[in-house]
Design an enzyme around this catalytic site. Structure first.
Site, short mmCIF file in Angstrom:
data_model
loop_
_atom_site.label_atom_id
_atom_site.label_comp_id
_atom_site.label_asym_id
_atom_site.label_seq_id
_atom_site.Cartn_x
_atom_site.Cartn_y
_atom_site.Cartn_z
N PRO A 9 50.26 42.25 39.80
CG PRO A 9 49.52 41.18 41.72
CD PRO A 9 49.26 42.38 40.88
CE1 TYR A 22 46.81 34.13 33.27
CE2 TYR A 22 48.50 32.68 34.14
CZ TYR A 22 47.34 33.40 34.32
OH TYR A 22 46.70 33.37 35.53
CG ASN A 73 45.24 41.73 33.93
OD1 ASN A 73 44.74 41.36 35.00
ND2 ASN A 73 45.70 40.89 33.02
CD GLU A 97 37.55 43.06 35.74
OE1 GLU A 97 36.36 43.48 35.68
OE2 GLU A 97 37.91 42.12 36.45
CB SER A 101 43.13 33.36 31.64
OG SER A 101 42.84 33.95 32.90
NE ARG A 106 42.68 30.44 35.29
CZ ARG A 106 43.79 31.15 35.55
NH1 ARG A 106 43.92 32.37 35.07
NH2 ARG A 106 44.76 30.63 36.26
O1 CA2 Z 1 43.87 36.26 33.19
C1 CA2 Z 1 44.40 37.25 33.69
O2 CA2 Z 1 44.82 38.20 33.04
C2 CA2 Z 1 44.65 37.30 35.21
O3 CA2 Z 1 44.38 38.63 35.64
C3 CA2 Z 1 46.12 36.94 35.42
C4 CA2 Z 1 46.54 36.80 36.87
C5 CA2 Z 1 45.54 35.94 37.66
O4 CA2 Z 1 45.85 35.98 39.05
C6 CA2 Z 1 44.10 36.38 37.46
O5 CA2 Z 1 43.23 35.51 38.17
C7 CA2 Z 1 43.73 36.37 35.99
C8 CA2 Z 1 47.95 36.18 36.95
C9 CA2 Z 1 49.02 37.02 36.27
C10 CA2 Z 1 50.26 36.29 35.85
O6 CA2 Z 1 50.47 35.06 36.49
C11 CA2 Z 1 51.47 34.22 36.05
C12 CA2 Z 1 51.41 32.89 36.47
C13 CA2 Z 1 52.36 32.00 36.04
C14 CA2 Z 1 53.40 32.44 35.21
C15 CA2 Z 1 53.47 33.74 34.81
C16 CA2 Z 1 52.51 34.64 35.23
#
Ligand code: CA2
Length: 144
Positions: A9, A22, A73, A97, A101, A106
């Protein structure tokens, strides 16, 4: 050699907000980078993104017998989903996996990863390059 890349998501919203965490690149940029890498390495790849846990479980089930590896991911589902872990265990496909970030630095709730128990490797905090590292791990595993 055929690889499936699954993104969970909100990954399709990358580049819109939180560039400090990101980066500024978009999901479209990420897909182009993965496709280009796989073309150079002469491997087949399919890309899947969903905001829905059940759809991700369905995709993993349908991968059975079709793919040699999964790069995944699970985004927020990393920290909550036993269903995705069980689907990975059920199909038995080697999986890496990836997190864009460095989740280890975090919030506390991001320190849990259910899928990690099954995954052969976790790549965290390397940005989009982490996906390419995951693909290269699978290539090396198969001696390609
Ligand atoms: O660091 C990563 O790749 C995560 O899997 C990204 C997820 C986060 O919930 C995980 O803890 C770490 C979030 C995906 C994208 O979130 C956004 C947030 C703000 C703006 C755009 C995308």
């Amino acid at each position: 050699m055929k690889i499936l890349v699954i993104n969970g998501p909100n990954i399709n919203m990358l580049g819109i907000r939180e560039p400090d965490i990101y980066g500024k690149s978009t999901y479209k940029d990420l897909c182009a980078m993965i496709l280009d890498h796989c073309q150079k390495k002469s491997i087949a790849v399919d890309l899947f993104q969903s905001n829905h846990e059940g759809d991700i479980v369905d995709e993993i089930q349908e991968a059975y017998g079709e793919y040699d590896g999964i790069v995944m991911n699970p985004a927020a589902y990393t920290h909550t989903s036993v269903a995705i872990l069980d689907a990975l265990k059920a199909v038995g496909i080697p999986t890496v996996e990836v997190h864009i970030s460095d989740v280890s630095k975090r919030e506390d709730f991001r320190q849990i990863s259910y899928v990690r128990q099954y995954c052969e490797l976790t790549v965290c905090g390397h940005g989009f390059d982490g996906y390419l590292e995951a693909i290269d791990y699978l290539l090396e595993k198969y001696g390609k």
